[in-house]
Write a protein that holds these residues in place. Sequence first.
Motif, PDB file in Angstrom:
ATOM      1  N   ARG A 130      11.098  28.734  44.727  1.00 48.69           N
ATOM      2  CA  ARG A 130      10.372  27.771  44.148  1.00 48.69           C
ATOM      3  C   ARG A 130      11.291  26.877  43.428  1.00 48.69           C
ATOM      4  O   ARG A 130      12.450  27.591  42.625  1.00 48.69           O
ATOM      5  CB  ARG A 130       9.414  28.349  42.922  1.00 48.69           C
ATOM      6  CG  ARG A 130       9.744  29.299  42.141  1.00 48.69           C
ATOM      7  CD  ARG A 130       8.944  30.455  41.958  1.00 48.69           C
ATOM      8  NE  ARG A 130       9.108  31.164  40.879  1.00 48.69           N
ATOM      9  CZ  ARG A 130      10.058  32.071  40.815  1.00 48.69           C
ATOM     10  NH1 ARG A 130      10.842  32.742  41.978  1.00 48.69           N
ATOM     11  NH2 ARG A 130      10.129  32.953  39.578  1.00 48.69           N
ATOM     12  N   MET A 144      16.814  37.415  49.458  1.00 49.31           N
ATOM     13  CA  MET A 144      16.368  36.734  48.276  1.00 49.31           C
ATOM     14  C   MET A 144      17.855  35.774  47.951  1.00 49.31           C
ATOM     15  O   MET A 144      17.903  34.786  47.642  1.00 49.31           O
ATOM     16  CB  MET A 144      16.275  37.533  47.041  1.00 49.31           C
ATOM     17  CG  MET A 144      14.836  38.085  47.071  1.00 49.31           C
ATOM     18  SD  MET A 144      13.238  36.916  46.919  1.00 49.31           S
ATOM     19  CE  MET A 144      12.961  37.201  45.239  1.00 49.31           C
ATOM     20  N   GLY A 197      24.251  42.581  45.718  1.00 49.33           N
ATOM     21  CA  GLY A 197      24.931  43.787  44.959  1.00 49.33           C
ATOM     22  C   GLY A 197      23.743  44.447  44.325  1.00 49.33           C
ATOM     23  O   GLY A 197      22.646  43.844  43.902  1.00 49.33           O
ATOM     24  N   VAL A 215      15.882  39.134  34.218  1.00 48.32           N
ATOM     25  CA  VAL A 215      14.437  38.766  34.200  1.00 48.32           C
ATOM     26  C   VAL A 215      13.690  39.415  35.126  1.00 48.32           C
ATOM     27  O   VAL A 215      13.968  39.311  36.450  1.00 48.32           O
ATOM     28  CB  VAL A 215      14.488  37.118  34.481  1.00 48.32           C
ATOM     29  CG1 VAL A 215      13.000  36.924  34.260  1.00 48.32           C
ATOM     30  CG2 VAL A 215      15.310  36.396  33.397  1.00 48.32           C
ATOM     31  N   LEU A 258      13.890  49.599  38.259  1.00 50.45           N
ATOM     32  CA  LEU A 258      14.928  50.741  38.151  1.00 50.45           C
ATOM     33  C   LEU A 258      14.388  51.954  37.243  1.00 50.45           C
ATOM     34  O   LEU A 258      13.568  51.658  36.272  1.00 50.45           O
ATOM     35  CB  LEU A 258      16.252  50.372  37.500  1.00 50.45           C
ATOM     36  CG  LEU A 258      16.699  48.917  37.961  1.00 50.45           C
ATOM     37  CD1 LEU A 258      18.110  48.227  37.180  1.00 50.45           C
ATOM     38  CD2 LEU A 258      17.371  49.100  39.416  1.00 50.45           C
TER      39      LEU A 258
HETATM   40  C1  LIG Z   1      10.683  40.098  40.084  1.00 54.15           C
HETATM   41  S1  LIG Z   1      12.042  39.515  40.966  1.00 54.15           S
HETATM   42  C2  LIG Z   1      12.654  38.648  39.670  1.00 54.15           C
HETATM   43  C3  LIG Z   1      13.612  37.618  40.084  1.00 54.15           C
HETATM   44  C4  LIG Z   1      14.560  36.859  39.186  1.00 54.15           C
HETATM   45  N1  LIG Z   1      15.206  37.275  38.251  1.00 54.15           N
HETATM   46  C5  LIG Z   1      13.413  35.626  38.608  1.00 54.15           C
HETATM   47  O1  LIG Z   1      12.972  35.824  37.603  1.00 54.15           O
HETATM   48  O2  LIG Z   1      12.817  35.159  39.333  1.00 54.15           O
HETATM   49  C6  LIG Z   1      12.980  41.070  40.712  1.00 54.15           C
HETATM   50  C7  LIG Z   1      14.482  41.079  41.591  1.00 54.15           C
HETATM   51  O3  LIG Z   1      15.177  42.205  41.261  1.00 54.15           O
HETATM   52  C8  LIG Z   1      15.994  42.385  42.441  1.00 54.15           C
HETATM   53  N2  LIG Z   1      16.264  43.947  42.392  1.00 54.15           N
HETATM   54  C9  LIG Z   1      15.738  44.837  42.152  1.00 54.15           C
HETATM   55  N3  LIG Z   1      16.517  45.826  42.022  1.00 54.15           N
HETATM   56  C10 LIG Z   1      17.675  45.376  42.064  1.00 54.15           C
HETATM   57  C11 LIG Z   1      19.057  46.161  41.805  1.00 54.15           C
HETATM   58  N4  LIG Z   1      19.294  47.568  41.755  1.00 54.15           N
HETATM   59  N5  LIG Z   1      20.089  45.239  41.878  1.00 54.15           N
HETATM   60  C12 LIG Z   1      20.183  43.891  41.817  1.00 54.15           C
HETATM   61  N6  LIG Z   1      18.905  43.347  41.982  1.00 54.15           N
HETATM   62  C13 LIG Z   1      17.791  44.155  41.983  1.00 54.15           C
HETATM   63  C14 LIG Z   1      14.845  42.268  43.572  1.00 54.15           C
HETATM   64  O4  LIG Z   1      15.463  42.045  44.623  1.00 54.15           O
HETATM   65  C15 LIG Z   1      14.336  40.660  43.056  1.00 54.15           C
HETATM   66  O5  LIG Z   1      14.889  39.868  43.604  1.00 54.15           O
END
Ligand SMILES: C[S@@+](CC[C@H](N)C(=O)[O-])C[C@H]1O[C@@H](n2cnc3c(N)ncnc32)[C@H](O)[C@@H]1O
Length: 251
Positions: A18, A76, A96, A115, A121
């Motif tokens: 978006r 993504m 990563g 964010v 985690l």
């Molecule tokens: C709710 S989305 C938010 C994406 C972005 N920060 C935003 O606000 O639009 C959470 C993101 O965290 C990523 N994610 C989850 N675990 C992760 C990790 N261990 N390292 C990096 N990214 C991670 C997911 O793939 C996802 O794209």
Amino acid sequence: MSEATSTIYDRAAGDWARNEPVLLSDYTARPFVFRACEPLAGKSVLDLGCGEGYVARTLAAKGTSRILACDISAGMVEKARESEARAPLGIEYMVGDASADLEVSDASFDLAIAVFLFNYLDTTQMLRVMRTAHRALKAGGRFIYTVPHPSLPFLRPMEQPFYFDRGSHGYFSGRNQLFEGRIWRRDGVDVPVRCVHKTFADYFDCLAQAGFTKLPKVVELRATEEHLALDPRFFGPLADQPLHVLFELER
Ligand SMILES: C[S@@+](CC[C@H](N)C(=O)[O-])C[C@H]1O[C@@H](n2cnc3c(N)ncnc32)[C@H](O)[C@@H]1O
């Protein structure tokens, strides 16, 4: 066994992509992040869990000098790179795991953000990310992150426009347990989200262990009067409920 987060996001990447507010949290959380990140002109930013780049693009448009953005989902990051190719902003994207050893130089960023990353985690992984943020920030640099409000899964019914399914878990017995959830877009599409539940104290304990010694500024985010006036049908079910928490720290 539950599906890997990266698989879920690879599949949902098209629904996340978006360039303007679409998701509930694009109204109730991200605008508050953008404001907290100011001033951005000339600043270097590390975006941990950047998704398809909506936040990074918005910050870059405010004159940042450099943005390094990382996400565990190749799908993504592919969407983010497509957007960068269409309208270059100079954002560097990498695939990563932000909770593993990231190749970022010490004391090299003015701002680190995460964010809605920590809800994917557990506390051990979150601590590793917080250590990375602390290490990567210059002295006086800031760390800003948002998470679902720890009370949300215990207050909200499993209904649109946002919920997490806590199953039979309680606030304390549910620590580090995975709650699956959904969040809605205003056009009626819903996307999967997850919350590895943490108590409020977990955030403070991990920040202290990661080396942050100053008190954070903490904002409990909600649907405001403006949201309720804008779209009562969409935001109405959330009135008077805590949705997200924004933490702002200085190194
Ligand atoms: C709710 S989305 C938010 C994406 C972005 N920060 C935003 O606000 O639009 C959470 C993101 O965290 C990523 N994610 C989850 N675990 C992760 C990790 N261990 N390292 C990096 N990214 C991670 C997911 O793939 C996802 O794209």
